[in-house]
Design a protein around this motif. Sequence first.
Motif, PDB file in Angstrom:
ATOM      1  N   ALA A  56      30.183  39.284  49.764  1.00  0.00           N
ATOM      2  CA  ALA A  56      30.856  40.195  48.841  1.00  0.00           C
ATOM      3  C   ALA A  56      31.203  39.492  47.540  1.00  0.00           C
ATOM      4  O   ALA A  56      31.013  40.038  46.442  1.00  0.00           O
ATOM      5  N   GLU A  57      31.707  38.243  47.622  1.00  0.00           N
ATOM      6  CA  GLU A  57      32.066  37.500  46.413  1.00  0.00           C
ATOM      7  C   GLU A  57      30.832  37.163  45.588  1.00  0.00           C
ATOM      8  O   GLU A  57      30.869  37.190  44.356  1.00  0.00           O
ATOM      9  N   THR A  58      29.726  36.820  46.267  1.00  0.00           N
ATOM     10  CA  THR A  58      28.497  36.499  45.543  1.00  0.00           C
ATOM     11  C   THR A  58      27.966  37.709  44.793  1.00  0.00           C
ATOM     12  O   THR A  58      27.559  37.623  43.628  1.00  0.00           O
ATOM     13  N   ILE A  59      27.963  38.868  45.476  1.00  0.00           N
ATOM     14  CA  ILE A  59      27.497  40.098  44.820  1.00  0.00           C
ATOM     15  C   ILE A  59      28.410  40.452  43.655  1.00  0.00           C
ATOM     16  O   ILE A  59      27.942  40.835  42.571  1.00  0.00           O
ATOM     17  N   ALA A  60      29.743  40.312  43.866  1.00  0.00           N
ATOM     18  CA  ALA A  60      30.686  40.618  42.790  1.00  0.00           C
ATOM     19  C   ALA A  60      30.455  39.715  41.589  1.00  0.00           C
ATOM     20  O   ALA A  60      30.485  40.157  40.435  1.00  0.00           O
ATOM     21  N   ALA A  61      30.212  38.414  41.847  1.00  0.00           N
ATOM     22  CA  ALA A  61      29.961  37.483  40.748  1.00  0.00           C
ATOM     23  C   ALA A  61      28.666  37.831  40.021  1.00  0.00           C
ATOM     24  O   ALA A  61      28.582  37.744  38.787  1.00  0.00           O
ATOM     25  N   THR A  62      27.636  38.208  40.782  1.00  0.00           N
ATOM     26  CA  THR A  62      26.362  38.575  40.165  1.00  0.00           C
ATOM     27  C   THR A  62      26.511  39.791  39.262  1.00  0.00           C
ATOM     28  O   THR A  62      26.027  39.815  38.128  1.00  0.00           O
ATOM     29  N   ILE A  63      27.195  40.804  39.778  1.00  0.00           N
ATOM     30  CA  ILE A  63      27.383  42.028  38.992  1.00  0.00           C
ATOM     31  C   ILE A  63      28.262  41.749  37.778  1.00  0.00           C
ATOM     32  O   ILE A  63      28.021  42.252  36.680  1.00  0.00           O
ATOM     33  N   GLN A  64      29.318  40.898  37.965  1.00  0.00           N
ATOM     34  CA  GLN A  64      30.190  40.572  36.844  1.00  0.00           C
ATOM     35  C   GLN A  64      29.420  39.842  35.751  1.00  0.00           C
ATOM     36  O   GLN A  64      29.616  40.095  34.558  1.00  0.00           O
ATOM     37  N   ARG A  65      28.530  38.910  36.147  1.00  0.00           N
ATOM     38  CA  ARG A  65      27.731  38.215  35.140  1.00  0.00           C
ATOM     39  C   ARG A  65      26.839  39.180  34.373  1.00  0.00           C
ATOM     40  O   ARG A  65      26.679  39.060  33.151  1.00  0.00           O
ATOM     41  N   GLU A  66      26.256  40.125  35.098  1.00  0.00           N
ATOM     42  CA  GLU A  66      25.394  41.096  34.432  1.00  0.00           C
ATOM     43  C   GLU A  66      26.200  41.959  33.462  1.00  0.00           C
ATOM     44  O   GLU A  66      25.779  42.212  32.329  1.00  0.00           O
ATOM     45  N   LEU A  67      27.404  42.402  33.907  1.00  0.00           N
ATOM     46  CA  LEU A  67      28.240  43.206  33.024  1.00  0.00           C
ATOM     47  C   LEU A  67      28.697  42.396  31.819  1.00  0.00           C
ATOM     48  O   LEU A  67      28.754  42.907  30.693  1.00  0.00           O
ATOM     49  N   ASP A  68      29.057  41.104  32.042  1.00  0.00           N
ATOM     50  CA  ASP A  68      29.463  40.241  30.928  1.00  0.00           C
ATOM     51  C   ASP A  68      28.324  40.091  29.922  1.00  0.00           C
ATOM     52  O   ASP A  68      28.556  40.070  28.705  1.00  0.00           O
ATOM     53  N   THR A  69      27.100  39.952  30.443  1.00  0.00           N
ATOM     54  CA  THR A  69      25.946  39.836  29.544  1.00  0.00           C
ATOM     55  C   THR A  69      25.793  41.098  28.703  1.00  0.00           C
ATOM     56  O   THR A  69      25.549  41.027  27.490  1.00  0.00           O
ATOM     57  N   GLN A 257      36.925  40.990  35.914  1.00  0.00           N
ATOM     58  CA  GLN A 257      37.387  41.606  34.674  1.00  0.00           C
ATOM     59  C   GLN A 257      37.287  43.130  34.683  1.00  0.00           C
ATOM     60  O   GLN A 257      37.390  43.761  33.631  1.00  0.00           O
ATOM     61  N   THR A 258      37.056  43.726  35.832  1.00  0.00           N
ATOM     62  CA  THR A 258      36.985  45.177  35.939  1.00  0.00           C
ATOM     63  C   THR A 258      37.718  45.600  37.202  1.00  0.00           C
ATOM     64  O   THR A 258      37.950  44.791  38.101  1.00  0.00           O
ATOM     65  N   PRO A 259      38.100  46.883  37.305  1.00  0.00           N
ATOM     66  CA  PRO A 259      38.763  47.359  38.531  1.00  0.00           C
ATOM     67  C   PRO A 259      37.782  47.653  39.660  1.00  0.00           C
ATOM     68  O   PRO A 259      38.179  48.213  40.671  1.00  0.00           O
ATOM     69  N   TRP A 260      36.527  47.300  39.510  1.00  0.00           N
ATOM     70  CA  TRP A 260      35.551  47.563  40.559  1.00  0.00           C
ATOM     71  C   TRP A 260      35.767  46.628  41.749  1.00  0.00           C
ATOM     72  O   TRP A 260      36.258  45.510  41.610  1.00  0.00           O
ATOM     73  N   ARG A 261      35.345  47.099  42.941  1.00  0.00           N
ATOM     74  CA  ARG A 261      35.405  46.297  44.161  1.00  0.00           C
ATOM     75  C   ARG A 261      34.059  46.387  44.881  1.00  0.00           C
ATOM     76  O   ARG A 261      33.445  47.459  44.958  1.00  0.00           O
ATOM     77  N   VAL A 262      33.602  45.258  45.383  1.00  0.00           N
ATOM     78  CA  VAL A 262      32.375  45.191  46.180  1.00  0.00           C
ATOM     79  C   VAL A 262      32.776  45.059  47.646  1.00  0.00           C
ATOM     80  O   VAL A 262      33.604  44.197  47.984  1.00  0.00           O
ATOM     81  N   LYS A 263      32.211  45.889  48.498  1.00  0.00           N
ATOM     82  CA  LYS A 263      32.537  45.861  49.923  1.00  0.00           C
ATOM     83  C   LYS A 263      31.258  45.655  50.730  1.00  0.00           C
ATOM     84  O   LYS A 263      30.240  46.298  50.472  1.00  0.00           O
ATOM     85  N   VAL A 264      31.325  44.739  51.691  1.00  0.00           N
ATOM     86  CA  VAL A 264      30.197  44.413  52.555  1.00  0.00           C
ATOM     87  C   VAL A 264      30.675  44.516  54.001  1.00  0.00           C
ATOM     88  O   VAL A 264      31.760  44.030  54.337  1.00  0.00           O
TER      89      VAL A 264
END
Length: 696
Positions: A56-69, A257-264
């Motif tokens: 879950a943390e890895t997916i959240a970090a991946t999505i956060q990096r994409e959003l930051d980009t 940096q967003t209110p989103w949550r990733v759940k696995v």
Amino acid sequence: MVLKVQSIGDVLNRARPALLLLSASLIPVIILAAAMGWFFVTAQRESLDNDIRVKAETIAATIQRELDTQIQLLSVIAESPRFDLPITRSSFAETARRLRERVPGWDQIRVSDEDGNVALSLPPLETSSSRRVIDLESYTRLLATGQAVVGNIVIGTKGRPAFAIRVPIERNDKIKAVLSAVIRPAMVTNLLRASGLPDTWPAWIVDGQGRLITSTGPTELAGKPETEFAGFSGTETALATLKDGGELRVADAVLSQTPWRVKVGIPMAEYDALANKALVFVVAGCCFTILLAGAAAALLQREVNFRNRERESLANWQRMDALGKLTGQAAHDFNNLLMIFQSGVEGIKRRRDDEQRVTKLLSHMADGVEQGKAITRRLLSFSKRSNQSAAHIELDTKIVEFEPLLRQALNDTIVMDVSVRGDLWPVRADPVGLEIALINLLTNAREAMPNGGRVYIAATNIEDGASEDGALRGQYVALTVTDTGKGIDSANLTRVFEPFFSTKDNGRAGLGLTQVHSFMQAAGGKVKVTSLAGHGSAFTLLLPKSDAPRARHGDESGNFDLPKTILIVDDTPASLESVRFALEGTVTTILTATGGVEALAILEDRSDIEAIVSDIMMPEMSGIQLADAVARKYPRLLIVLMTGYSDKLEAGLEIDRPVVGKPFKIEELAKALAAEASKSVDLSNVVRFDVNSKTS
């Protein structure tokens, strides 16, 4: 028959001690097996919980990096000159079209006003009802904070789910409009499904309002409540039930940096099966554990000890090697300096009456002191953190420092000429940003001269009102980089600072000149460009003048006021004696103390002391503590601190006292005392000291 029964009883009686012994020996084995089984089952479950949490943390970090980009890219676009208000529809349409070609995930690009009305959009809005921002929560959050935001998922007018990335369009520190990129959940869905999750592990993402953004399940659930995909029973957030009835063990992670949550989640059947399988292996291996535990423990301990010794030996060797290189280089440099002093001492001993030779030797020794101070500053720089904030810069000296690095940005076929006047005003800007801006301009010049040429760097002062367009007022320094390259067509001259715009033959777009434009905006200045096709280009950086006074360089003469009675405090006898010896003949009365306590005692007895020169690093009471104590009790005393090294100063501690670094010249100490005296109310009890006068 009776005899037979008695015979069996006798056998059982004789075997009872052995059975008791066997039972007694098996009891600890059973207890150990049960304990180990419980431990391994617990560890297996903790490992599974950790796996889903890490996923879950890895997916959240991946999505956060994409959003930051996406946010960074959108922010660069918002800062470009093309989005200076008012924005023309043709200019917006061209920029938005090119962005959509390069970023396929951007479904729509919009510019909205402060009231949430969409002013510009690509593709164009079809109905007037859709000209209102739907996700007002994120829109209001951006207007309140002034920071880029990622919105919640909403259902559009056509019934399609999407979320928006919004950045402010700021000019003069005010939000003029909002630039948004509307993105379909497919972009996030692709990242989620490419995360390498096992096929049986479901995953989903929800926004701050509990709506489903995407999942590994049906895509048509996007925008609906999370309960349409999975529900949680009671307050237990680690257990969930899918809509189809499957039970899950769940871990979640919040995007930074967003209110989103990733759940696995992992199916409970798989969660329990792995634990049970581990329990079977634990029970089967328990018997072997009893036999091999001792040998394994001994071998393990032996191996651990061996590896610890090997690792410690390697670490020590690496530390000694690094320390040897550092100390070797430092020893080489300092030995060279010591040779200068040794030769000077020997030469003065042999020819004390040869004034010309003594003067020459003393000059060499003084140069050696300056070289030693430079070496020390380089060594101490390893403990300092770089400061990239705006600072006072004197371009005539800073360009000279930059020159070797700037030449590396060119090639051997290009000649660089630097012409910087000595009467330039100091400027205030980020030194690192200025260095990067110059390198970008020189790199741009190099690419414009593939067959070689010449680059000129010049600077001049610009008086008030010299800006042609009137956009800048005040005093500026114009730093110009001119090349003899192929130049820029007049049609493209106004677009060179736009993101992605390029006139390179290979068609590759860069952001180098956009970075220069952003740096100048941050510095409160402006960058201008002039060019003549076929004859070269000139980029001018208008840097604001610094209000700080210009530093004085070279051998300057002048008179400095020294007090009549000075107290010197230093715990090192040689250093204490050296300072006392340097002041003899220029100060009437010189008192010395080897520590702060002794200095305070002397102050109690002597009322004629006018100034204190104290070392910083001292035992029991530091020079900083002594200065504070003296300032409270004797506010009229002048206090100057001296140091060879201070960890507090290197860590950034600010001291409201002049500080001179050891070794220092008598002129430097005199200037520090004069600076401290300028803050004092009573300056009458001083004597004049001419630094040009010769003392014995």
